[in-house]
Design an enzyme around this catalytic site. Sequence first.
Site, short mmCIF file in Angstrom:
data_model
loop_
_atom_site.label_atom_id
_atom_site.label_comp_id
_atom_site.label_asym_id
_atom_site.label_seq_id
_atom_site.Cartn_x
_atom_site.Cartn_y
_atom_site.Cartn_z
N SER A 138 0.84 -1.19 0.00
CA SER A 138 0.00 0.00 0.00
C SER A 138 0.88 1.24 0.00
O SER A 138 2.10 1.14 -0.09
CB SER A 138 -0.90 0.00 1.24
OG SER A 138 -0.10 0.28 2.37
N LYS A 139 0.22 2.36 0.13
CA LYS A 139 0.93 3.64 0.14
C LYS A 139 2.04 3.68 1.19
O LYS A 139 3.05 4.33 1.01
CB LYS A 139 -0.06 4.77 0.45
CG LYS A 139 -0.70 5.34 -0.79
CD LYS A 139 -1.45 6.60 -0.44
CE LYS A 139 -2.82 6.55 -1.06
NZ LYS A 139 -3.89 7.09 -0.30
#
Length: 290
Positions: A253-254
Site C-alpha cells: 500500500s501507500k
Amino acid sequence: MEKTVRVRFAPSPTGFLHLGGARTSLFNWAYARKMGGVFILRIEDTDVARSTDESVEVILDSLRWLGLNWDEGPEVDGPYKPYYQSLRLPLYQEQIKKLLQTGKAYRCFCTAEELAERREKAMAEGKNWRYDRKCFQLSPAEVEDRLNHGASSVVRFFIPEGETSFIDMLRGDVTFNNIELDDFVLLKSDGMPTYNFACVVDDAQMKITHVIRGDDHISNTPRQVLLYKALGFPVPQYAHIPMILGKDKTRLSKRHGSPSVTYYRDKGYLPDAMVNYLARLSWASGEEEK
Ligand code: GLU
C-alpha cells in the site's frame, strides 16, 4: 457451445491505480484475450464522499499506459451501459424491490447509536455480535407507518441458515457457515447500494462469467453467492488471486512508498517492464525473463 468469457475490472475511484489493482486488471485482461472473451471496465463509484473524477482519469490513464484496453466501459460504452455504478441506481432499486417483496430482504430502522449500544452489550456478555434482527420482527403495517412518517432506514439481506459453498479456480472448494455472515446492508439510508449488492447486480446484468479479483474479497464471496441465488441469477466462476505483499508481509500500500502505476511511469519505467513484472509475480514460470 461454450459461453463467451466475460470478465471485468471494477475499481473504486478513490485514488491512484496501485500495483495490486494493475495486476488484477492484467489477469482479467489476459484471460479475456486468451479465451477470445470480453474485458469490461466498471467504475464502482457509489462511495460519493471518496470517489473523484480525477481518480477515474488516473485509473483510465494507467490502464491505457499498461496497454490494458477494455472492450466495454467508460468512453467505449457497450451493451450494458452505463459502466459507472452511480448512473445505475434505478437498476439497484428494481432488484431491491424484488428482494423486499419476496421477504429475502427487510427494512431496518435501527440507528447507528442503537446498534453500537447493543453491540457493546453483546460484547460485554462475551457474545459475538451479529445484527439481532430486531427490525425483521416488524409487521408490514409498522414498516409502512414508519416510512410514512419519514423514518430513515436501510435495507438488510436476510441470511438463511446453512452453508454456502463455491468453487474457486485457484483454491478449490470453499465453504462458509452462514452463521458467520451478518444480515448485511444492501441499500444505505441515502439510497446508495453497498458494494456487495451493486457488485452482484452489475456482474449478473453485465453477464460476467468469471470474477477474478484479489483474495481480500474472499469473505465477500459467500454473501454475493447468496445474493445471486436470492435474485435468481446464475453464479459466476471465481478466482481469488493472492495479494501483493510488502517486505513486512502486509498488503502492499501507500505505506510502502508510492506504488501507483503513474509513479513508475513518471520515474521512466517502461510499460512492458511493468506488465512483465506484474505478470510474473506470485507464481512460477521458470527462469525465462523478458
Ligand atoms: N470495487 C471493488 C474494489 O475495488 C471491486 C471488487 C471486485 O472485484 O469485486 O475492491
